[in-house]
Design a protein around this motif. Structure first.
Motif, PDB file in Angstrom:
ATOM      1  N   TRP A 164       7.747   2.958  -6.176  1.00 50.63           N
ATOM      2  CA  TRP A 164       7.192   3.148  -7.505  1.00 50.63           C
ATOM      3  C   TRP A 164       5.891   3.915  -7.389  1.00 50.63           C
ATOM      4  O   TRP A 164       5.260   3.951  -6.336  1.00 50.63           O
ATOM      5  CB  TRP A 164       6.994   1.806  -8.213  1.00 50.63           C
ATOM      6  CG  TRP A 164       6.066   0.873  -7.498  1.00 50.63           C
ATOM      7  CD1 TRP A 164       4.733   0.725  -7.729  1.00 50.63           C
ATOM      8  CD2 TRP A 164       6.391  -0.028  -6.434  1.00 50.63           C
ATOM      9  NE1 TRP A 164       4.201  -0.209  -6.880  1.00 50.63           N
ATOM     10  CE2 TRP A 164       5.200  -0.699  -6.075  1.00 50.63           C
ATOM     11  CE3 TRP A 164       7.551  -0.346  -5.752  1.00 50.63           C
ATOM     12  CZ2 TRP A 164       5.155  -1.648  -5.064  1.00 50.63           C
ATOM     13  CZ3 TRP A 164       7.498  -1.299  -4.750  1.00 50.63           C
ATOM     14  CH2 TRP A 164       6.319  -1.937  -4.415  1.00 50.63           C
ATOM     15  N   GLY A 165       5.489   4.547  -8.478  1.00 47.54           N
ATOM     16  CA  GLY A 165       4.297   5.382  -8.462  1.00 47.54           C
ATOM     17  C   GLY A 165       3.050   4.671  -8.943  1.00 47.54           C
ATOM     18  O   GLY A 165       1.979   4.803  -8.371  1.00 47.54           O
TER      19      GLY A 165
ATOM     20  N   HIS B  72       0.821  -1.213   0.000  1.00 48.56           N
ATOM     21  CA  HIS B  72       0.000   0.000   0.000  1.00 48.56           C
ATOM     22  C   HIS B  72       0.860   1.271   0.000  1.00 48.56           C
ATOM     23  O   HIS B  72       0.374   2.342  -0.345  1.00 48.56           O
ATOM     24  CB  HIS B  72      -1.009   0.002   1.162  1.00 48.56           C
ATOM     25  CG  HIS B  72      -0.378   0.117   2.517  1.00 48.56           C
ATOM     26  ND1 HIS B  72       0.151  -0.960   3.172  1.00 48.56           N
ATOM     27  CD2 HIS B  72      -0.195   1.188   3.323  1.00 48.56           C
ATOM     28  CE1 HIS B  72       0.640  -0.563   4.334  1.00 48.56           C
ATOM     29  NE2 HIS B  72       0.444   0.734   4.451  1.00 48.56           N
ATOM     30  N   GLN B  73       2.135   1.149   0.368  1.00 50.69           N
ATOM     31  CA  GLN B  73       3.048   2.305   0.291  1.00 50.69           C
ATOM     32  C   GLN B  73       3.917   2.253  -0.964  1.00 50.69           C
ATOM     33  O   GLN B  73       4.758   3.119  -1.162  1.00 50.69           O
ATOM     34  CB  GLN B  73       3.943   2.364   1.534  1.00 50.69           C
ATOM     35  CG  GLN B  73       3.186   2.686   2.786  1.00 50.69           C
ATOM     36  CD  GLN B  73       4.099   2.771   4.007  1.00 50.69           C
ATOM     37  OE1 GLN B  73       5.302   2.550   3.938  1.00 50.69           O
ATOM     38  NE2 GLN B  73       3.511   3.109   5.134  1.00 50.69           N
ATOM     39  N   LYS B  74       3.702   1.220  -1.787  1.00 54.47           N
ATOM     40  CA  LYS B  74       4.472   1.027  -3.021  1.00 54.47           C
ATOM     41  C   LYS B  74       5.962   1.091  -2.727  1.00 54.47           C
ATOM     42  O   LYS B  74       6.714   1.877  -3.290  1.00 54.47           O
ATOM     43  CB  LYS B  74       4.049   2.030  -4.097  1.00 54.47           C
ATOM     44  CG  LYS B  74       2.584   1.857  -4.484  1.00 54.47           C
ATOM     45  CD  LYS B  74       2.184   2.750  -5.618  1.00 54.47           C
ATOM     46  CE  LYS B  74       0.711   2.612  -5.907  1.00 54.47           C
ATOM     47  NZ  LYS B  74       0.399   1.768  -6.999  1.00 54.47           N
ATOM     48  N   TYR B  75       6.385   0.196  -1.826  1.00 51.81           N
ATOM     49  CA  TYR B  75       7.741   0.209  -1.300  1.00 51.81           C
ATOM     50  C   TYR B  75       8.233  -1.221  -1.117  1.00 51.81           C
ATOM     51  O   TYR B  75       7.489  -2.099  -0.682  1.00 51.81           O
ATOM     52  CB  TYR B  75       7.739   0.927   0.056  1.00 51.81           C
ATOM     53  CG  TYR B  75       8.957   0.712   0.909  1.00 51.81           C
ATOM     54  CD1 TYR B  75      10.088   1.525   0.774  1.00 51.81           C
ATOM     55  CD2 TYR B  75       8.988  -0.291   1.868  1.00 51.81           C
ATOM     56  CE1 TYR B  75      11.203   1.322   1.575  1.00 51.81           C
ATOM     57  CE2 TYR B  75      10.097  -0.498   2.670  1.00 51.81           C
ATOM     58  CZ  TYR B  75      11.204   0.313   2.515  1.00 51.81           C
ATOM     59  OH  TYR B  75      12.314   0.124   3.289  1.00 51.81           O
ATOM     60  N   VAL B  76       9.505  -1.457  -1.457  1.00 50.84           N
ATOM     61  CA  VAL B  76      10.132  -2.739  -1.171  1.00 50.84           C
ATOM     62  C   VAL B  76      11.579  -2.496  -0.755  1.00 50.84           C
ATOM     63  O   VAL B  76      12.254  -1.632  -1.311  1.00 50.84           O
ATOM     64  CB  VAL B  76      10.063  -3.713  -2.376  1.00 50.84           C
ATOM     65  CG1 VAL B  76      10.794  -3.174  -3.593  1.00 50.84           C
ATOM     66  CG2 VAL B  76      10.624  -5.089  -2.011  1.00 50.84           C
ATOM     67  N   LYS B  77      12.013  -3.217   0.267  1.00 52.20           N
ATOM     68  CA  LYS B  77      13.420  -3.217   0.665  1.00 52.20           C
ATOM     69  C   LYS B  77      13.950  -4.606   0.362  1.00 52.20           C
ATOM     70  O   LYS B  77      13.382  -5.610   0.788  1.00 52.20           O
ATOM     71  CB  LYS B  77      13.588  -2.903   2.148  1.00 52.20           C
ATOM     72  CG  LYS B  77      15.063  -2.900   2.576  1.00 52.20           C
ATOM     73  CD  LYS B  77      15.276  -2.372   3.989  1.00 52.20           C
ATOM     74  CE  LYS B  77      14.712  -3.305   5.010  1.00 52.20           C
ATOM     75  NZ  LYS B  77      15.010  -2.916   6.397  1.00 52.20           N
ATOM     76  N   VAL B  78      15.043  -4.652  -0.410  1.00 56.19           N
ATOM     77  CA  VAL B  78      15.623  -5.914  -0.837  1.00 56.19           C
ATOM     78  C   VAL B  78      17.018  -6.028  -0.224  1.00 56.19           C
ATOM     79  O   VAL B  78      17.792  -5.077  -0.262  1.00 56.19           O
ATOM     80  CB  VAL B  78      15.712  -5.976  -2.380  1.00 56.19           C
ATOM     81  CG1 VAL B  78      16.268  -7.310  -2.831  1.00 56.19           C
ATOM     82  CG2 VAL B  78      14.345  -5.732  -3.008  1.00 56.19           C
TER      83      VAL B  78
END
Length: 107
Positions: free
Chosen positions: A96-97, A55-61
């Protein structure tokens, strides 16, 4: 029924042609059903950790593999990250948007 040498030869040629057509068709099937795109890349192994907040369009890899990995984040219906090399222990974030998180792939 008596078969002449010509009848036997014609039958052998027809059988050989049918076999060649079937072999050629079987060789083409994987090409027809395999998509050729960035999304066809291999999913990154489990040693590449993903923390996704959709929902925040976020990923930490995080690369916890024993070696450097060439990776990118795939966004469905949106822009993917670039393919970059990440050393063992290195982590990065991607926002990402538009679109939704797809997966992390090797590239």
């Amino acid at each position: 029924m008596i078969h002449t040498k010509d009848d036997i030869r014609r039958t052998a040629v027809r059988t050989a042609l049918r076999t060649a057509v079937l072999v050629a068709a079987a060789a083409l099937v994987p090409l027809l059903v395999t998509p050729v795109s960035a999304h066809a890349a291999n999913t990154a192994p489990a040693c590449v950790k993903r923390d996704v907040v959709k929902h925040q369009k976020y990923v930490k890899v995080t690369n916890t593999c024993d070696q450097a990995m060439h990776l990118k984040v795939v966004i469905d219906r949106g822009p993917d990250s670039r393919c970059l090399t990440y050393q063992k222990g290195e982590q990065w974030e991607w926002n990402w948007g538009r679109g939704s998180y797809g997966k992390v792939v090797t590239c």
